[in-house]
Design an enzyme around this catalytic site. Sequence first.
Site, PDB file in Angstrom:
ATOM      1  N   GLY C  48      40.103  45.838  48.870  1.00  0.00           N
ATOM      2  CA  GLY C  48      39.750  46.394  50.166  1.00  0.00           C
ATOM      3  C   GLY C  48      38.580  47.343  50.080  1.00  0.00           C
ATOM      4  O   GLY C  48      37.974  47.685  51.082  1.00  0.00           O
ATOM      5  N   GLN C  49      38.273  47.772  48.852  1.00  0.00           N
ATOM      6  CA  GLN C  49      37.186  48.745  48.695  1.00  0.00           C
ATOM      7  C   GLN C  49      35.833  48.116  48.941  1.00  0.00           C
ATOM      8  O   GLN C  49      34.900  48.781  49.337  1.00  0.00           O
ATOM      9  CB  GLN C  49      37.270  49.389  47.305  1.00  0.00           C
ATOM     10  CG  GLN C  49      36.696  48.564  46.148  1.00  0.00           C
ATOM     11  CD  GLN C  49      37.597  47.411  45.717  1.00  0.00           C
ATOM     12  OE1 GLN C  49      38.490  46.988  46.417  1.00  0.00           O
ATOM     13  NE2 GLN C  49      37.347  46.890  44.544  1.00  0.00           N
ATOM     14  N   GLY C  50      35.702  46.788  48.676  1.00  0.00           N
ATOM     15  CA  GLY C  50      34.481  46.115  49.099  1.00  0.00           C
ATOM     16  C   GLY C  50      33.633  45.502  48.008  1.00  0.00           C
ATOM     17  O   GLY C  50      32.455  45.240  48.231  1.00  0.00           O
ATOM     18  N   SER C  87      39.254  48.335  38.242  1.00  0.00           N
ATOM     19  CA  SER C  87      39.866  49.638  37.992  1.00  0.00           C
ATOM     20  C   SER C  87      38.849  50.455  37.208  1.00  0.00           C
ATOM     21  O   SER C  87      37.804  49.936  36.827  1.00  0.00           O
ATOM     22  CB  SER C  87      41.186  49.495  37.220  1.00  0.00           C
ATOM     23  OG  SER C  87      40.978  48.798  36.001  1.00  0.00           O
ATOM     24  N   SER C  89      36.893  52.613  38.297  1.00  0.00           N
ATOM     25  CA  SER C  89      35.661  52.779  39.097  1.00  0.00           C
ATOM     26  C   SER C  89      34.525  51.946  38.525  1.00  0.00           C
ATOM     27  O   SER C  89      33.361  52.337  38.545  1.00  0.00           O
ATOM     28  CB  SER C  89      35.254  54.257  39.163  1.00  0.00           C
ATOM     29  OG  SER C  89      36.277  55.021  39.716  1.00  0.00           O
ATOM     30  N   THR C  92      31.639  47.866  40.819  1.00  0.00           N
ATOM     31  CA  THR C  92      30.230  47.820  41.213  1.00  0.00           C
ATOM     32  C   THR C  92      29.337  47.996  39.990  1.00  0.00           C
ATOM     33  O   THR C  92      28.360  47.277  39.801  1.00  0.00           O
ATOM     34  CB  THR C  92      29.933  48.908  42.259  1.00  0.00           C
ATOM     35  OG1 THR C  92      30.606  48.565  43.466  1.00  0.00           O
ATOM     36  CG2 THR C  92      28.446  49.039  42.521  1.00  0.00           C
ATOM     37  N   LYS C 285      26.420  53.996  40.703  1.00  0.00           N
ATOM     38  CA  LYS C 285      27.525  54.442  39.847  1.00  0.00           C
ATOM     39  C   LYS C 285      28.853  54.105  40.531  1.00  0.00           C
ATOM     40  O   LYS C 285      28.889  53.846  41.733  1.00  0.00           O
ATOM     41  CB  LYS C 285      27.480  55.964  39.669  1.00  0.00           C
ATOM     42  CG  LYS C 285      26.240  56.471  38.983  1.00  0.00           C
ATOM     43  CD  LYS C 285      26.129  57.988  39.117  1.00  0.00           C
ATOM     44  CE  LYS C 285      24.834  58.444  38.467  1.00  0.00           C
ATOM     45  NZ  LYS C 285      24.512  59.829  38.753  1.00  0.00           N
ATOM     46  N   GLY C 286      29.921  54.201  39.781  1.00  0.00           N
ATOM     47  CA  GLY C 286      31.252  54.060  40.370  1.00  0.00           C
ATOM     48  C   GLY C 286      31.624  55.316  41.130  1.00  0.00           C
ATOM     49  O   GLY C 286      31.278  56.424  40.718  1.00  0.00           O
ATOM     50  N   GLU C 289      37.122  56.658  42.036  1.00  0.00           N
ATOM     51  CA  GLU C 289      37.971  57.725  41.523  1.00  0.00           C
ATOM     52  C   GLU C 289      37.318  59.099  41.670  1.00  0.00           C
ATOM     53  O   GLU C 289      37.989  60.051  42.062  1.00  0.00           O
ATOM     54  CB  GLU C 289      38.383  57.390  40.096  1.00  0.00           C
ATOM     55  CG  GLU C 289      39.341  56.195  40.117  1.00  0.00           C
ATOM     56  CD  GLU C 289      39.594  55.569  38.784  1.00  0.00           C
ATOM     57  OE1 GLU C 289      38.704  54.837  38.310  1.00  0.00           O
ATOM     58  OE2 GLU C 289      40.670  55.806  38.208  1.00  0.00           O
TER      59      GLU C 289
END
Lengths: 436, 155, 336
Positions: C48-50, C87, C89, C92, C285-286, C289
């Site tokens: 859901g984060q994309g 997971s 972060s 991306t 960057k991630g 979190e």
Amino acid sequence: MAQPENATSAAQSGPYDWIGSSVPKVDALDKALGITQYVGDMQMPGMLHARIRWSGVPHAIIRGIDTSEAVKVPGVRAVLTAGDIPGINRYGLAVQDQRVLADDKVRTAADPVALVAADTEQAAEEAITKIKLDLEPLRPILSIEDALDPTAPSIHESGNLFTRTTVRKGDLDQGVKESDVIVEETYRTHLMDHMAMETESSLAYMDPTGVLTIITSTQYPYRDRRQIAPALNLSMNKVRVVQAPIGGGFGRKDDITSEIHAGLLALKTQRPVRLVYTRRDSLIANTKRHPMLMKFRTGARSDGRLTFVDADIYGDTGAYLSLGAFVIKKAGIHACGPYDVPNIRVDTHTLYTNNLSSGAMRGFGVLQAAVAHESQMDQLAHRLGISPIDIRLINTLKPGLATGTGQVMDEGCGIEATVLRIKEYMESHDLRFTRS
Amino acid sequence: MEHYSLKINGHVYETGAEPFESLLDVLREKLRLTGSKKGCDEGECGSCTVLLDGKPVLSCILMVSDVRDREVLTVEGLPQGGEPHPIQVEMTERGGIQCGYCTPGIIMSAYALLQENPRPSEDEIRFAIAGNICRCTGYSKIVEALQAAAGTPIR
Amino acid sequence: MTKKRGLGVGSMFYGIGYGFNRADIGSAYIEMADDGTTTVYSGACDMGQGIMTVVAQVAAEVVGANIDTIRVVAADTTSTPDAGPTSGSRATFVQGIAVHEAASDLHDQLMQTAAGMFECEKDELEAHNGDVYLKDANSPIASLAEVAARVHLLGGRCASWGWHDNSTADVDPATSQGDAYASYGWASQLAEVEVDTETGHVKVLKIVSATDAGKAINPVAVEGQIQGGAAMGVGYALYEQHILDEGVPRTDSLAFYLVPTSMDVPEIQCEIVEVYDPKGPFGAKGIAEPATVPTTPAILNAIYDAIGIRITDTPATPERVFQAIQEARARGEFKD
């Protein structure tokens, strides 16, 4: 749908066509329309519904499991216990300390003990209540202090201290000597739930070519496959794991949740099986956020410069490790925060207890560490009469400086920019601290 | 097993069901209207929100026998002429949707609000969706989307 | 006055990805059909984060396609390559590079064929939004669809894949010295709270979140992560707690396990900071979190600023805060 003209903060920037543009998420409209099919929304012809019987007590020897009444419930197609597992009854992300179904012992109150598949959810639910467990209670280990007690019974063969990690940098004694102020404090954090809106769920079936297919709410299908195949005694290329649309994960779905259970029931019944956790299942079972006990001593000079961090971090990973050792090691690696600290001693301790297991959760140990290191920073600021903003700016890592593990920062080091942004916000909105 | 004729989204659906089955289970499992989600099945999370005679209700704690002769509206019934409802459009375009599991319930609570109160304040919007738990968004973008759908100023 | 206000700050850094010598990979297949539509088979799960949207944006950018012509296939052991977990972060940061690699190679194939079609060098060409241009020219010379059709007609390769290994060596086992992570995320938050000294109830009035995204590939999605992360932090700091009674969970219903509602989460001001990361896709960057970590310490520090009492155990429930106030009163250290 191209770039929306009305996106709220579409910072269309630079030389890019799409990067930096707030295009709507590719899957959002279907979700708004209610079209998206999560696992729990799926049905297949002949599909059975599954339920799990949990142990209910935190530590016990299993003397017997009586399923004779459960199998008589009309509509029940399978009632399975550990003896029905065709492969290896072990799995786990870092070490294989978890049982697909409890065999010799139960180690948490949410150990899966038996599975039911039935024509309806109601029949499955009724059947699990009719399974009788004969358990011989053992002394449970319920706290970090208990787990550290060398006379306490061992939850696994290896003892209750799973592992210890150490961070060492500089000369701690020298750091203490150079300090004008030292703050010493103990912090405790608690067990938190991911509470994704969609509970753990899998739909498993044999495809026409004989491949066990598991459509699931997961964060990593490939690692699921690595764990499912040995438990079910299948070759990995005869197991297909498909990520369904996921209703939130936050780390919980990094682990195996419903996948092996649904797969096992589908294999045994040769029918599609849908296992959707109830909210209660989800709240009591699987991994949570690690409770930690953190003893911190932090020093600074009168000018606000940090001199040392001396800390012990104890993490309660529950009865199963999951990624616990990495979570707690990561807490230790991050224990000094985004600051330049010359002298460091940090020990971390990963402990087994009979509490609910903890694993990956958004923040992964760094959240707990930040509770400690940021409270310490504020205490130092107040003792020294420096503002909480300034003490951070004095100590933040910058390009060329090194983290607690000696990693030298490059131009990507952004911490100072974030603190400055907060400082600017406070100034432009005339916000002031009450106590500094 | 009893027979039910249910008025849902302007259509009449015929189905057999036990009287004690929840409206949510009948919608999802019997009628295959799976837009309404099951997040807790005990009336705590709001994911199953539908409208009953225009009022938002939790379909997981409503028995199917209680909705005879009443009008049910689910998220599937909102689009008109094949076009998504403005709430659905704004939720999509303004980042009001992440995992999407709470989304249908939020949209139905919001739809009920806007029927009663077409230009709600931010506080009224927040109150209207207070029974709908969202774990992803922190609610900000949902509130913005609903303000946009209502045509009220966005903070 | 029974209500006291305070401000608190929390900062953090967060090692992105896995570190510790754990496999930290991203990978994707990409394929363009004869009509110029593209499919990315991306092994990274979207909760859901994309990440699927980020993958589409990166692919569209690098190929030079219109984003509406990109389809992203979700993670599946039969159809997508292994991209590691979503997971840490890392999605991306790691998968963004893998998709970039795959899309670059596809772009190269297309430009090579286009160069043959228009008798020029491929370096003289670029693609934007589904069309091929001579560099610095205003009007396109062909559509990507025409070029893709040509590649297929000639039996050329109109597909590619990308692989990115972000794994890092483990730190020294005795000292933990070493480059623990490939990169780090950075964030600071400000929390404003109001503490009711009669009840111990803490209300969060505002959160300002300065989160370093490196480069925000999708700013609204970044803001969504920032706001959702802060809300989860509010829950952790004040409300949410599993209670075990002799190891048995009593918080087995949402009636007892309290998650913040729209009435509990305050306004969350997003301050997206962009400090370019040379190792990330387009400098990104991630952030997933980093967006949640600072909230709890910021709230605890704000409680101190409000009432002069440090809460060292989480969550800061009304009972715990009230008890701390009572103890301070008994010691004569609390001024009402």
